[in-house]
Design an enzyme around this catalytic site. Structure first.
Site: not given
Ligand code: MLT
Length: 313
Positions: A231, A260, A278
């Site tokens: 994160r 982001e 990401h």
């Molecule tokens: C998650 O939290 O599953 C991953 O960081 C990927 C996303 O944000 O979709």
């Protein structure tokens, strides 16, 4: 029962909704927050990823909403206390993208160690660099894992397969179970002092925000490399910049950022910094997995009032 899919979801999930008798599904992935507030009252379930913000304001308009399902792990975009207060169950899918994220971590370790992004960029620029792009082996190097849950343990398995030594810090796991994974349990300070690579696999909490800051980054071994596919904000971006610019650290790789997209943050000017947008969970396989999981869980919850991976009941 009506389900709104407000962020892109793989077809596997949409088909589960469509094929369930008694369920009606609408896919509307380009709504503004106020457009979403205008229509949310019609729905019994909301399927999201990271874009939709489930705020107190949205929940106050969601008179029929029973469940919010996140295709993925992170729930930073959901006001969980407000959902609990409104009687709305919140669920995620913690397993479907774990392998994909572990593989991305290994890819970051390899890309940093062998200068793959810089080699690509210089060749596309018409150059044939060798001397400046000499890499390093990961064989017998020490990987320190901060957080040894679903994803951290999969990274360990893969790193052990590549013949790395793996040490790990996780205050929520008993040392015995860490040892069973082939990982040597150590303190956070030992991780900093001993690791050639550190990879972060914790959620973002009050305890982990800015965990990697000026002080801790400069306690890392000289030349070590830091990878964060967990994160944004667990690593202080300005402090990472300073540790890389001073060549205290040999490399840094971030998949996740405080904001982001991050825009042109100072890290982008450094050769020993690499990044991805990401993409940790972005594979076809993982997106099918999390879509299937979230759809099945939402349907189960609407039918029975129970389902796995509810975080607020
Ligand atoms: C998650 O939290 O599953 C991953 O960081 C990927 C996303 O944000 O979709």
């Amino acid at each position: 029962m009506k389900i709104l899919v407000s962020d892109p979801l793989s077809n596997v999930g949409i088909e589960i909704f469509k094929n369930t008798p008694g369920i009606e599904v609408d896919v509307k992935t380009d709504l503004t927050p106020s457009e979403l507030e205008d229509i949310i009252g019609d729905y019994h379930a909301l399927s999201i990823r990271s874009k939709t913000k489930v705020t107190k304001e949205l929940l106050s308009k969601a008179k029929n909403l029973k469940v919010v399902g996140r295709a993925g792990i992170g729930l930073d975009n959901v006001d969980i206390p407000a959902a609990t207060k409104a009687g709305v169950a919140v669920m995620n899918t913690p397993f479907g993208n774990a392998i994909t994220t572990a593989e991305h971590t290994i890819a970051m370790i390899m890309a940093l160690s062998r200068n793959i992004p810089r080699a690509t960029a210089t060749m596309k620029d018409g150059k044939w660099e060798k001397k400046n792009l000499k890499g390093r082996e990961i064989y017998q190097k020490t990987l320190g894992l901060v957080g040894i849950g679903n994803i951290g343990s999969l990274v360990a398995e893969r790193a052990l397969g590549l013949k790395m030594k793996v040490i790990g810090f996780d205050p929520y796991q008993p040392p015995e179970s860490i040892k069973k994974m082939g990982i040597r349990p150590v303190s956070f300070d030992e991780i900093l002092a001993e690791s050639d690579y550190i990879s972060i696999h914790t959620p973002k909490t009050a305890e982990t925000t800015n965990l990697f800051n000026k002080e801790t980054l400069f306690k890392m071994k000289k030349g070590a490399m830091l990878i964060n596919c967990a994160r944004g904000g667990i690593v202080n971006e300005d402090d990472l910049h300073d540790a890389l610019k001073a060549n205290h650290l040999g490399g840094g790789a971030l998949d996740v950022f405080v904001t982001e997209p991050p825009g042109k943050i100072c890290l982008m000017d450094l050769d020993n910094f690499i990044c991805t947008s990401h993409l940790g969970a972005s594979t076809y396989e993982a997106q099918d997995n999390v879509a299937r999981d979230v759809a099945n869980q939402i349907v189960e919850y609407l039918k029975t009032g129970k389902a796995p991976n509810i975080v607020n009941q």
